[in-house]
Scaffold this motif. Structure first.
Motif, PDB file in Angstrom:
ATOM      1  N   ASN A  44       0.795  -1.225   0.000  1.00  0.00           N
ATOM      2  CA  ASN A  44       0.000   0.000   0.000  1.00  0.00           C
ATOM      3  C   ASN A  44       0.830   1.279   0.000  1.00  0.00           C
ATOM      4  O   ASN A  44       0.298   2.354  -0.269  1.00  0.00           O
ATOM      5  CB  ASN A  44      -0.953   0.010   1.200  1.00  0.00           C
ATOM      6  CG  ASN A  44      -2.053  -1.002   1.045  1.00  0.00           C
ATOM      7  OD1 ASN A  44      -2.552  -1.229  -0.048  1.00  0.00           O
ATOM      8  ND2 ASN A  44      -2.440  -1.625   2.143  1.00  0.00           N
ATOM      9  N   TRP A  51      -3.326   8.867  -1.459  1.00  0.00           N
ATOM     10  CA  TRP A  51      -4.320   8.839  -0.390  1.00  0.00           C
ATOM     11  C   TRP A  51      -4.118  10.026   0.557  1.00  0.00           C
ATOM     12  O   TRP A  51      -5.085  10.701   0.929  1.00  0.00           O
ATOM     13  CB  TRP A  51      -4.231   7.515   0.378  1.00  0.00           C
ATOM     14  CG  TRP A  51      -5.177   7.450   1.521  1.00  0.00           C
ATOM     15  CD1 TRP A  51      -6.473   7.016   1.488  1.00  0.00           C
ATOM     16  CD2 TRP A  51      -4.924   7.837   2.878  1.00  0.00           C
ATOM     17  NE1 TRP A  51      -7.034   7.119   2.738  1.00  0.00           N
ATOM     18  CE2 TRP A  51      -6.109   7.621   3.609  1.00  0.00           C
ATOM     19  CE3 TRP A  51      -3.819   8.350   3.537  1.00  0.00           C
ATOM     20  CZ2 TRP A  51      -6.209   7.905   4.962  1.00  0.00           C
ATOM     21  CZ3 TRP A  51      -3.918   8.638   4.887  1.00  0.00           C
ATOM     22  CH2 TRP A  51      -5.105   8.404   5.592  1.00  0.00           C
ATOM     23  N   THR A  54      -5.337  13.196  -1.006  1.00  0.00           N
ATOM     24  CA  THR A  54      -6.798  13.238  -1.037  1.00  0.00           C
ATOM     25  C   THR A  54      -7.377  13.591   0.332  1.00  0.00           C
ATOM     26  O   THR A  54      -8.265  14.449   0.436  1.00  0.00           O
ATOM     27  CB  THR A  54      -7.358  11.881  -1.513  1.00  0.00           C
ATOM     28  OG1 THR A  54      -6.850  11.612  -2.822  1.00  0.00           O
ATOM     29  CG2 THR A  54      -8.872  11.875  -1.540  1.00  0.00           C
ATOM     30  N   GLU A  55      -6.883  12.944   1.382  1.00  0.00           N
ATOM     31  CA  GLU A  55      -7.383  13.221   2.734  1.00  0.00           C
ATOM     32  C   GLU A  55      -7.068  14.648   3.164  1.00  0.00           C
ATOM     33  O   GLU A  55      -7.916  15.339   3.725  1.00  0.00           O
ATOM     34  CB  GLU A  55      -6.801  12.235   3.748  1.00  0.00           C
ATOM     35  CG  GLU A  55      -7.371  10.848   3.670  1.00  0.00           C
ATOM     36  CD  GLU A  55      -8.872  10.796   3.908  1.00  0.00           C
ATOM     37  OE1 GLU A  55      -9.383  11.476   4.831  1.00  0.00           O
ATOM     38  OE2 GLU A  55      -9.544  10.066   3.166  1.00  0.00           O
TER      39      GLU A  55
END
Length: 165
Positions: A44, A51, A54-55
């Motif tokens: 990951n 990610w 995006t957060e």
């Protein structure tokens, strides 16, 4: 009524359902589970940067809408969800400073939910610190490596949590 203060407390173990399930036959050995989890984390890591972006963008957007007066009534809950996601994943991916800052921001949001006065400067201060923590020189730092930042954020949280409406 009798005085029971002179008798020692009786301590007894309580076995929970989780403990029973964890000890049951079957499953995989602990070492194998840890090895598998570490492999999944490594899988990951390449997508973590996307990610994270995006957060953080979601958090920044919520805060910007709040500052502009266009945020919905539950904007703090949404912003706190982003902050909690950052807090929960940061250390696993090697971003301990990010985790510390996101946790501090969660404390600010939790204090506001408990009745403390919302001070947008305290939120924007944390958002700026989160953006700093993802920059190359800071991304793999531990909180104790930047004591001025961490102690400043702690003071902000203490100030907000003692500010009733």
């Amino acid at each position: 009524m009798s005085d029971t203060t002179d008798r020692p407390a009786r301590v007894f173990p309580v076995e929970t359902r989780f403990q029973r399930l964890a000890r049951r036959a079957g499953g995989i050995p602990r070492e194998k589970a840890i090895e598998s989890a570490q492999a999944r984390v490594e899988e990951n890591k390449p997508g973590f940067e996307d990610w994270l972006n995006t957060e953080l963008a979601g958090l920044i957007d919520e805060v910007a809408r709040a500052q502009a007066g266009t945020a919905g009534p539950d904007w703090i809950d949404t912003a706190n969800t982003h902050s909690r996601a950052l807090r929960d994943v940061g250390t696993t991916m090697g971003f301990e400073l990010l985790t510390y800052i996101a946790n501090s921001l969660c404390e600010v949001f939790d204090a506001v939910a408990d009745g403390a006065e919302l001070k947008m400067d305290s939120v924007t201060c944390h958002v700026d610190a989160l953006q700093l923590s993802r920059q190359r020189p800071y991304r793999n730092m531990k909180p104790e490596q930047v004591p001025e930042l961490t102690s400043g954020l702690k003071r902000v949280v203490d100030f907000v949590s003692t500010s009733p409406i």
